[in-house]
Motif scaffolding. Structure first.
Motif, PDB file in Angstrom:
ATOM      1  N   GLY A 151      94.035  20.427  81.277  1.00  0.00           N
ATOM      2  CA  GLY A 151      92.891  20.878  82.077  1.00  0.00           C
ATOM      3  C   GLY A 151      93.103  22.263  82.653  1.00  0.00           C
ATOM      4  N   LEU A 152      94.321  22.516  83.154  1.00  0.00           N
ATOM      5  CA  LEU A 152      94.611  23.841  83.716  1.00  0.00           C
ATOM      6  C   LEU A 152      94.689  24.911  82.635  1.00  0.00           C
ATOM      7  N   LEU A 153      95.275  24.577  81.497  1.00  0.00           N
ATOM      8  CA  LEU A 153      95.370  25.563  80.419  1.00  0.00           C
ATOM      9  C   LEU A 153      93.990  25.864  79.832  1.00  0.00           C
ATOM     10  N   ILE A 205      94.685  37.480  88.737  1.00  0.00           N
ATOM     11  CA  ILE A 205      94.816  36.370  89.682  1.00  0.00           C
ATOM     12  C   ILE A 205      94.776  35.025  88.947  1.00  0.00           C
ATOM     13  N   GLY A 206      93.728  34.800  88.179  1.00  0.00           N
ATOM     14  CA  GLY A 206      93.521  33.483  87.586  1.00  0.00           C
ATOM     15  C   GLY A 206      94.460  33.133  86.460  1.00  0.00           C
ATOM     16  N   ILE A 242     100.817  29.152  84.895  1.00  0.00           N
ATOM     17  CA  ILE A 242     102.075  28.703  85.498  1.00  0.00           C
ATOM     18  C   ILE A 242     101.953  27.253  85.975  1.00  0.00           C
ATOM     19  N   ALA A 243     100.833  26.906  86.609  1.00  0.00           N
ATOM     20  CA  ALA A 243     100.657  25.519  87.066  1.00  0.00           C
ATOM     21  C   ALA A 243     100.601  24.563  85.876  1.00  0.00           C
ATOM     22  N   LEU A 282     103.263  21.522  85.021  1.00  0.00           N
ATOM     23  CA  LEU A 282     102.932  20.124  84.732  1.00  0.00           C
ATOM     24  C   LEU A 282     103.533  19.672  83.397  1.00  0.00           C
ATOM     25  N   VAL A 283     103.558  20.561  82.409  1.00  0.00           N
ATOM     26  CA  VAL A 283     104.199  20.229  81.125  1.00  0.00           C
ATOM     27  C   VAL A 283     105.686  19.965  81.351  1.00  0.00           C
ATOM     28  N   ALA A 284     106.346  20.834  82.099  1.00  0.00           N
ATOM     29  CA  ALA A 284     107.781  20.668  82.361  1.00  0.00           C
ATOM     30  C   ALA A 284     108.049  19.361  83.097  1.00  0.00           C
TER      31      ALA A 284
END
Length: 188
Positions: free
Chosen positions: A119-121, A163-164, A170-171, A175-177
């Motif tokens: 979702g973040l990616l 910014i985005g 990174i977030a 989450l993947v890590a």
């Protein structure tokens, strides 16, 4: 109150209370507010006020799609210019930016794992595309009728990218890590 809660409140005051347009021009100020809400304040609210964010925790894909629709919708010239011309439309725009930011972050952080990262990616990808389009456009997209309008639009696009893109990326990678670490622990 925890640090994330205090920071989110302070940043909301700064985003809506400081004269960004006087300092940067209209479009860069728009991007500071926009990206500040969806990429900085929203995750801080989710972390700082978890009970408030819990009802907004939709699936990461649903959150990414909702944010895409709101963000791209309010970057269409007709809606962007309506928000410039009307305080009511501006307030609606800002409220929707914050709400969809909360939906994305609540869903992604609550779900976690690869679904949250996805979702973040996905959000990072559509934000990056919009920022690149604004930065690389050879003409002014919005009704900015003053000298330097193209440079103002390009600066706004660069702010969106600066910014985005890294925050969502990174977030998402974090989450993947975490997901990989959880899998590794389960296998041990």
């Amino acid at each position: 109150m925890n640090v994330a809660a205090v920071l989110s409140c302070a940043l909301l005051l700064a985003i809506w209370g400081l004269p960004w347009s006087d300092w940067l021009g209209h479009f860069p100020a728009h991007m500071i507010r926009h990206m500040g809400l969806v990429a900085v304040v929203a995750p801080l609210i989710v972390l700082g006020f978890p009970r408030l964010a819990d009802p907004l925790a939709l699936s990461p894909l649903a959150g990414a799609v909702l944010e895409f629709l709101v963000v791209w919708g309010f970057h269409l010239p007709v809606l962007h210019e309506a928000a410039m011309a009307s305080s009511v439309v501006f307030i609606i725009e800002q409220a929707l930016f914050l709400i969809v930011g909360l939906v994305v972050w609540a869903g992604c952080l609550r779900t976690g794992g690869l679904a949250g990262a996805g979702g973040l990616l996905l959000t990072s990808m559509h934000m990056t595309l919009l920022g690149a389009l604004l930065t690389l456009s050879p003409r002014v997209i919005y009704a900015l009728d003053h000298a330097g309008a193209l440079q103002e639009q390009q600066l706004g696009g660069m702010l969106m990218l600066a910014i985005g893109t890294p925050i969502y990326l990174i977030a998402g990678l974090w989450l993947v890590a975490r997901s990989l670490e959880d899998t590794k622990d389960e296998m041990a």
